[in-house]
Design an enzyme around this catalytic site. Structure first.
Site, PDB file in Angstrom:
ATOM      1  N   ASP A   1       0.787  -1.236   0.000  1.00 42.18           N
ATOM      2  CA  ASP A   1       0.000   0.000   0.000  1.00 42.18           C
ATOM      3  C   ASP A   1       0.819   1.287   0.000  1.00 42.18           C
ATOM      4  O   ASP A   1       0.254   2.384  -0.101  1.00 42.18           O
ATOM      5  CB  ASP A   1      -0.978  -0.006   1.190  1.00 42.18           C
ATOM      6  CG  ASP A   1      -0.271  -0.245   2.533  1.00 42.18           C
ATOM      7  OD1 ASP A   1       0.921   0.111   2.666  1.00 42.18           O
ATOM      8  OD2 ASP A   1      -0.920  -0.793   3.446  1.00 42.18           O
TER       9      ASP A   1
ATOM     10  N   HIS B   1       6.408  -8.082  -1.261  1.00 43.24           N
ATOM     11  CA  HIS B   1       5.310  -8.434  -2.167  1.00 43.24           C
ATOM     12  C   HIS B   1       4.994  -7.320  -3.159  1.00 43.24           C
ATOM     13  O   HIS B   1       3.899  -7.253  -3.705  1.00 43.24           O
ATOM     14  CB  HIS B   1       4.064  -8.813  -1.363  1.00 43.24           C
ATOM     15  CG  HIS B   1       4.250 -10.073  -0.567  1.00 43.24           C
ATOM     16  ND1 HIS B   1       3.442 -10.431   0.486  1.00 43.24           N
ATOM     17  CD2 HIS B   1       5.164 -11.068  -0.680  1.00 43.24           C
ATOM     18  CE1 HIS B   1       3.860 -11.591   0.996  1.00 43.24           C
ATOM     19  NE2 HIS B   1       4.902 -11.988   0.308  1.00 43.24           N
TER      20      HIS B   1
ATOM     21  N   CYS C   1       5.422  -3.723 -16.886  1.00 41.50           N
ATOM     22  CA  CYS C   1       5.378  -4.800 -17.872  1.00 41.50           C
ATOM     23  C   CYS C   1       6.103  -6.018 -17.302  1.00 41.50           C
ATOM     24  O   CYS C   1       7.207  -5.896 -16.767  1.00 41.50           O
ATOM     25  CB  CYS C   1       6.055  -4.339 -19.159  1.00 41.50           C
ATOM     26  SG  CYS C   1       6.309  -5.692 -20.333  1.00 41.50           S
TER      27      CYS C   1
ATOM     28  N   CYS D   1       1.902  -4.060 -23.154  1.00 42.67           N
ATOM     29  CA  CYS D   1       3.006  -3.092 -23.109  1.00 42.67           C
ATOM     30  C   CYS D   1       3.225  -2.435 -24.473  1.00 42.67           C
ATOM     31  O   CYS D   1       3.285  -3.111 -25.503  1.00 42.67           O
ATOM     32  CB  CYS D   1       4.274  -3.804 -22.658  1.00 42.67           C
ATOM     33  SG  CYS D   1       5.717  -2.737 -22.608  1.00 42.67           S
TER      34      CYS D   1
HETATM   35  P1  NAD Z   1      -3.141 -11.204   7.119  1.00 43.89           P
HETATM   36  O1  NAD Z   1      -4.387 -10.538   6.678  1.00 43.89           O
HETATM   37  O2  NAD Z   1      -2.959 -12.625   6.857  1.00 43.89           O
HETATM   38  O3  NAD Z   1      -2.994 -11.016   8.701  1.00 43.89           O
HETATM   39  C1  NAD Z   1      -3.183  -9.767   9.312  1.00 43.89           C
HETATM   40  C2  NAD Z   1      -3.135  -9.969  10.812  1.00 43.89           C
HETATM   41  O4  NAD Z   1      -3.159  -8.690  11.421  1.00 43.89           O
HETATM   42  C3  NAD Z   1      -4.328 -10.745  11.352  1.00 43.89           C
HETATM   43  O5  NAD Z   1      -3.851 -11.855  12.085  1.00 43.89           O
HETATM   44  C4  NAD Z   1      -5.066  -9.736  12.257  1.00 43.89           C
HETATM   45  O6  NAD Z   1      -5.519 -10.318  13.455  1.00 43.89           O
HETATM   46  C5  NAD Z   1      -4.002  -8.721  12.562  1.00 43.89           C
HETATM   47  N1  NAD Z   1      -4.507  -7.355  12.721  1.00 43.89           N
HETATM   48  C6  NAD Z   1      -5.363  -6.675  11.900  1.00 43.89           C
HETATM   49  N2  NAD Z   1      -5.500  -5.409  12.312  1.00 43.89           N
HETATM   50  C7  NAD Z   1      -4.739  -5.291  13.429  1.00 43.89           C
HETATM   51  C8  NAD Z   1      -4.455  -4.215  14.327  1.00 43.89           C
HETATM   52  N3  NAD Z   1      -4.971  -2.994  14.140  1.00 43.89           N
HETATM   53  N4  NAD Z   1      -3.624  -4.454  15.372  1.00 43.89           N
HETATM   54  C9  NAD Z   1      -3.075  -5.695  15.567  1.00 43.89           C
HETATM   55  N5  NAD Z   1      -3.301  -6.737  14.742  1.00 43.89           N
HETATM   56  C10 NAD Z   1      -4.105  -6.525  13.687  1.00 43.89           C
HETATM   57  O7  NAD Z   1      -1.947 -10.321   6.585  1.00 43.89           O
HETATM   58  P2  NAD Z   1      -0.480 -10.733   6.138  1.00 43.89           P
HETATM   59  O8  NAD Z   1       0.120 -11.663   7.115  1.00 43.89           O
HETATM   60  O9  NAD Z   1       0.198  -9.453   5.829  1.00 43.89           O
HETATM   61  O10 NAD Z   1      -0.665 -11.569   4.789  1.00 43.89           O
HETATM   62  C11 NAD Z   1      -1.544 -11.090   3.807  1.00 43.89           C
HETATM   63  C12 NAD Z   1      -0.948 -10.849   2.446  1.00 43.89           C
HETATM   64  O11 NAD Z   1      -1.864  -9.983   1.785  1.00 43.89           O
HETATM   65  C13 NAD Z   1       0.341 -10.139   2.445  1.00 43.89           C
HETATM   66  O12 NAD Z   1       1.148 -10.825   1.580  1.00 43.89           O
HETATM   67  C14 NAD Z   1       0.086  -8.748   1.884  1.00 43.89           C
HETATM   68  O13 NAD Z   1       0.920  -8.537   0.777  1.00 43.89           O
HETATM   69  C15 NAD Z   1      -1.307  -8.794   1.323  1.00 43.89           C
HETATM   70  N6  NAD Z   1      -2.192  -7.669   1.750  1.00 43.89           N
HETATM   71  C16 NAD Z   1      -1.693  -6.418   1.852  1.00 43.89           C
HETATM   72  C17 NAD Z   1      -2.502  -5.374   2.278  1.00 43.89           C
HETATM   73  C18 NAD Z   1      -1.893  -3.994   2.394  1.00 43.89           C
HETATM   74  O14 NAD Z   1      -0.953  -3.687   1.671  1.00 43.89           O
HETATM   75  N7  NAD Z   1      -2.379  -3.149   3.283  1.00 43.89           N
HETATM   76  C19 NAD Z   1      -3.833  -5.605   2.604  1.00 43.89           C
HETATM   77  C20 NAD Z   1      -4.336  -6.930   2.471  1.00 43.89           C
HETATM   78  C21 NAD Z   1      -3.487  -7.949   2.051  1.00 43.89           C
HETATM   79 ZN    ZN Z   2       7.267  -4.402 -22.062  1.00 43.03          ZN
END
Ligand code: NAD
Ligand code: ZN
Length: 249
Positions: free
Chosen positions: A104, A121, A129, A154
């Site tokens: 993000d 990630h 591309c 692309c």
């Molecule tokens: P996940 O969703 O698997 O786990 C998130 C964890 O955070 C949960 O266990 C939840 O209980 C905890 N949580 C949520 N809000 C909280 C808070 N305010 N305080 C404390 N704990 C809190 O996330 P992950 O392990 O990052 O894996 C998900 C994948 O999805 C990642 O690879 C990521 O790239 C992607 N993703 C990214 C975003 C982003 O960029 N914001 C959003 C969704 C998914």
């Molecule tokens: Zn290209």
């Protein structure tokens, strides 16, 4: 301040070189849903696999539809107290690198220099591309998508354009993996913030840190599979915990 937050504060004070490792949970307080919370995205839609994206125009269309539909949430999001606390630790030289699974861009928005952020990630705030790596801005792609109903290939090489994220099934970015490993091995304190720790290989870094002798801290609302080996586990909201430990409002 709870005893646990005070303990985290003491660990930070004693650390010479800390690493912060973040997941989607650090950004929920900015309004971006995570994957695996009870209210997370996972409950609604399943992620699109890399193989499906590259082999099917229908999946690419679905991916871009989701991207453009959800984009405003990410675009409107601003760093929260947790991001600000981490940024302060970096500014003060107490944290050397932030390893993030997030796509993000909120660590950058909180003022942490790009060179101290390791994105495992990728990043969804722009596209590129898959063949020649030419960069494309989301705004430009949206114009074409709204006009023609598709994101074109692309302009330079006809390769497929995709957001600059690493999808499930896609190989990990080599350079970032190497940097993350180096930082992990050099850390004396490793703090996990908001990750369910089930997505590998990313979730391997806390294990490596612990094995190498670092103190492992996990701050997450729900239990994780690594709670057992952690030195300090705090099942509370990241903003309050980090804000309290670092003294950031
Ligand atoms: P996940 O969703 O698997 O786990 C998130 C964890 O955070 C949960 O266990 C939840 O209980 C905890 N949580 C949520 N809000 C909280 C808070 N305010 N305080 C404390 N704990 C809190 O996330 P992950 O392990 O990052 O894996 C998900 C994948 O999805 C990642 O690879 C990521 O790239 C992607 N993703 C990214 C975003 C982003 O960029 N914001 C959003 C969704 C998914
Ligand atoms: Zn290209």
């Amino acid at each position: 301040m709870t005893d646990e937050v005070a303990e985290l504060r003491a660990l930070l004070a004693a650390s010479k070189r800390a690493v912060v490792f973040t997941g989607a949970g650090i950004s929920t307080e900015s309004g971006i849903p995570d994957f695996r919370s009870p209210t997370g995205m996972w409950a609604k839609v399943k992620p699109i696999m890399y193989q499906d994206y590259v082999s099917s125009a229908a999946w690419r269309a679905e991916a871009w539809k989701r991207k453009f539909e959800h984009e405003h949430t990410m675009r409107a999001a601003e760093p929260n107290r947790g991001h600000r606390a981490v940024a302060r630790l970096v500014r003060e030289g107490r944290v050397n690198a932030v390893i993030t699974q997030n796509i993000d861009g909120l660590h950058q928005a909180s003022g942490i220099p790009e060179r101290q952020i390791i994105e495992l990630h990728g990043n969804s705030t722009y596209a590129h591309c898959l063949d020649c790596a030419e960069r494309y801005e989301i705004d430009d792609l949206r114009v074409a998508w709204q006009r023609d109903g598709v994101v074109h290939d692309c302009l330079k090489c006809d390769g497929l354009i995709k957001t600059a994220t690493i999808s499930f099934g896609q190989s990990m970015p080599e350079h970032q993996m190497i940097r993350a490993r180096e930082e992990t091995l050099a850390a004396d304190l490793f703090i996990v913030l908001g990750s369910s720790l089930v997505v590998y290989p990313a979730a391997g870094f806390p294990e490596v840190a612990k094995r190498k002798g670092a103190t492992l801290v996990i701050v997450n609302n729900e239990p994780t599979g690594l709670d057992e080996i952690a030195d300090l586990v705090i099942h509370q909201g990241i903003g309050d915990v980090m804000g309290g430990a670092v003294g950031v409002n």
